[in-house]
Enzyme design. Sequence first.
Site: not given
Ligand SMILES: NC(=O)c1ccc[n+]([C@@H]2O[C@H](COP(=O)([O-])OP(=O)(O)OC[C@H]3O[C@@H](n4cnc5c(N)ncnc54)[C@H](OP(=O)(O)O)[C@@H]3O)[C@@H](O)[C@H]2O)c1
Lengths: 441, 441
Positions: B311, B43, B11, B205, B9, B134, B187
């Site tokens: 990342g 999803a 992507g 954290k 869930i 991470g 970014g």
């Molecule tokens: N980014 C990082 O470097 C990082 C590092 C460590 C931990 N995290 C954690 O990892 C998690 C995800 O972060 P991210 O950066 O990957 O976020 P993101 O890029 O915003 O991705 C969120 C994903 O969730 C999907 N989504 C949102 N609402 C949804 C729903 N109702 N049903 C199904 N899918 C849904 C989105 O779909 P769409 O693609 O269609 O918009 C997207 O694919 C967060 O908890 C964050 O704190 C992130």
Amino acid sequence: MNQFNLGMIGGGTVGSGVFHALQQNSALLTARIGVGIAIRKVAVKAFDEPRPYPITEKLMTLNWRDVVEDPEIHIVTELVGGTGIAKTMILAALERGKAVVTANKALISAHGPELFAAARKHNTSLYFEASVAGGIPIIKVLRESMVGNRIDRIDGIVNGTCNYILTRMKREGAAFADVLADAQRLGYAEADPTLDVDGHDAAHKIGILASLAHGFWVDHHDIHVEGIRSLTPLDIRFAAQLGYTIKLLGMVRMAPPASGKKNSGPRISVSVSPTLVPDGHVLASVNDVFNAVFVSGSPIGDTLYYGRGAGKDATASAILSDIADAALDRKHGTPQRVPPFVAHARDGKVIPYAETRSRFYLRLNVLDRAGVIAKISAIISKAGLSLSSIVQPEGHEGETVPLILMTHIAQRAAMDKAVTAISKLPAVKGPSLLLPVEDFG
Amino acid sequence: MNQFNLGMIGGGTVGSGVFHALQQNSALLTARIGVGIAIRKVAVKAFDEPRPYPITEKLMTLNWRDVVEDPEIHIVTELVGGTGIAKTMILAALERGKAVVTANKALISAHGPELFAAARKHNTSLYFEASVAGGIPIIKVLRESMVGNRIDRIDGIVNGTCNYILTRMKREGAAFADVLADAQRLGYAEADPTLDVDGHDAAHKIGILASLAHGFWVDHHDIHVEGIRSLTPLDIRFAAQLGYTIKLLGMVRMAPPASGKKNSGPRISVSVSPTLVPDGHVLASVNDVFNAVFVSGSPIGDTLYYGRGAGKDATASAILSDIADAALDRKHGTPQRVPPFVAHARDGKVIPYAETRSRFYLRLNVLDRAGVIAKISAIISKAGLSLSSIVQPEGHEGETVPLILMTHIAQRAAMDKAVTAISKLPAVKGPSLLLPVEDFG
Ligand SMILES: NC(=O)c1ccc[n+]([C@@H]2O[C@H](COP(=O)([O-])OP(=O)(O)OC[C@H]3O[C@@H](n4cnc5c(N)ncnc54)[C@H](OP(=O)(O)O)[C@@H]3O)[C@@H](O)[C@H]2O)c1
Ligand SMILES: NC(=O)c1ccc[n+]([C@@H]2O[C@H](COP(=O)([O-])OP(=O)(O)OC[C@H]3O[C@@H](n4cnc5c(N)ncnc54)[C@H](OP(=O)(O)O)[C@@H]3O)[C@@H](O)[C@H]2O)c1
């Protein structure tokens, strides 16, 4: 709640450290893992040997067979060392289905596959977190945390004695022999320092890491090993002027696939050598007896694991984590959940050191005459090599002056050949020193 | 060989990173753990959203319930984020007995115990290695590798955005707002940077790490949080002149036992604050977006774990290691082998920040008049505090000059009181800045 009985063989530096740590923290350990650990017996060689921490007398025995033959002992620690009797002890314990925990890198390096096969045959396991880099949990990190990664490179400062000597040589501008003597006096180096300062201990450890990372057992004869005896204060100073710190690194690299062969196994190089590390890199600031292992993988990128690589206390931490894993594996009846070694690559191969490539640092002693540099440069360029800098520092050493060459990336074989030719020039005197330079680019 | 089906869930950044990493390395992963992982569904919110790596279209669904309700899916990743729908998703998957892997620190921080209880109730587990730092395997290291240690202190650089900003402020002498704007353009910072630069993400954290280390769940309201907005280039320069680098640290410390009470539980302090770190310490050289967690324990001593804290790729490594653990736990029927959280300490307590002790850095803006320093010193010593140095750097800032005080160890409450009194002096103008100084002594 489950309770498992521990039998210890060896109650010296590490053994008494484990005994003490279990006394201090056993309630905490039990609360965390939900399993109790009780020490039943400790086998030693002589009762009256001085030990860093005392061991309860009534638990001690002089016969290690008392430990492996006790049917109520579930987990055995081998903290004796060496490749002789220790092997017999481990095999005897495994044959009786006991889980075995060891810190013995020399033994794992020389006989790992045979010991792992014995563990598998008797449906038990052998744990060896403490065998590499003491307290640093590098075995678990490589096998479990990085399980989804291709491991691109490993650079380890894995011998605390050498790192201590190199740190002091740099800080004090002191000579190797003087610092070694002082380290021996202070207990940071053994009376016979060969295993450490000639790089063999580091080779045992880096070979174990290479094997786990690449999935085939690396024969320790295939590891190129150079120690730190030939380093002079001059080398350390010149390296510093060029922006580098010299560290004894155990290195594992992926080599390009063999040309013409498709789908052949991984080709890696494994070596131990004093190496120039750029001052900005985290490894350059790992000092004193501390160890660190730098691992770069895909997708993880660059990572580093830092801590005490030896000593009664840090090493005990690694032994306790293995004891905890052994206890959980026993409780759940899953001794091979994470087997000691998984041969996951077919046809893996360690390439000859001559085929490896890097930048190089070459220190020569030359007569201070016109035309010497031109002759050396001619040999270098005829060999197809190219220099990134030539430094002729101030100051004479008797009739000769030092001359430092830094090359661009070159093959070791070509470099060795050029150095041999250069050494034959009449103006080049005494031994030269050739070291790899790593830029982590 | 066993094969387990994965349902994803989310992507986005992390989700597509996991998808890509599994495509690249699934053969390697399978060879290492002896279990295959097949992605069955992913999803997302909208099919046509741009993603860092492409996801196979026929696997995608817009209904996350398709994932949790698929009886053939064994392991579910929640990579959506936030504390709303993500919680519903995780609970729905746990209720159906699936293993869940998440990177969601905000959610674990706010609702950890409820989620862990649900996992226990449904005889499955929740894995969250990726939620802290991470790619750095700090959760496994704390829970498994350091299981035999009392954890004396944790100092974590656990927010890459802040570390990137602080690194550039130091290198370039630039102002916070300018570097933030540039980081947003590149970014490295979100459009709404609050969660990062005000310290809340770091608090999530460090709270998780504190809970695991000390065995009681730390309520995130008990964590003192300060971000990096109030730092000026002057502070960074003055700190450098004194031999320090300012880093945003998440800190966990053991406090002395409450007086008079015997056998009370552990008392700890948990905080996030810009902190002066000595330049010689390894944490001072952790730069750019890199994270590092320094953990000191007994018997292990000082250790450090370094890598990319965020990342798509580094985070995917942590998710893959959790997926591997989930698969092995499933294969062996041992979902609670290492439970997500073990409440191993009774009556644990986070002490108020006012009761913590450290050295301090205090930057004041004062009118350049005779007698000002004497008045300030009088307040300091009346409060029972003592100074280790007073620095009055060159150069005016309008009508005032900066004045830097460094104290010996003092209680925060006493320090706050003294600063309030000092701020009331007519010669003291504008906002002051009070930061802890850590000497890792
Ligand atoms: N980014 C990082 O470097 C990082 C590092 C460590 C931990 N995290 C954690 O990892 C998690 C995800 O972060 P991210 O950066 O990957 O976020 P993101 O890029 O915003 O991705 C969120 C994903 O969730 C999907 N989504 C949102 N609402 C949804 C729903 N109702 N049903 C199904 N899918 C849904 C989105 O779909 P769409 O693609 O269609 O918009 C997207 O694919 C967060 O908890 C964050 O704190 C992130
Ligand atoms: N020292 C470290 O910092 C360190 C760090 C990592 C790994 N290791 C490894 O840990 C292992 C142990 O090292 P160590 O430094 O603890 O060695 P040590 O201090 O020399 O201790 C060896 C122990 O083995 C006992 N022993 C020797 N022969 C025996 C026999 N036949 N039967 C029963 N006990 C016997 C000795 O008994 P007595 O006490 O009666 O002499 C002693 O207790 C080695 O494999 C080493 O490579 C050591």
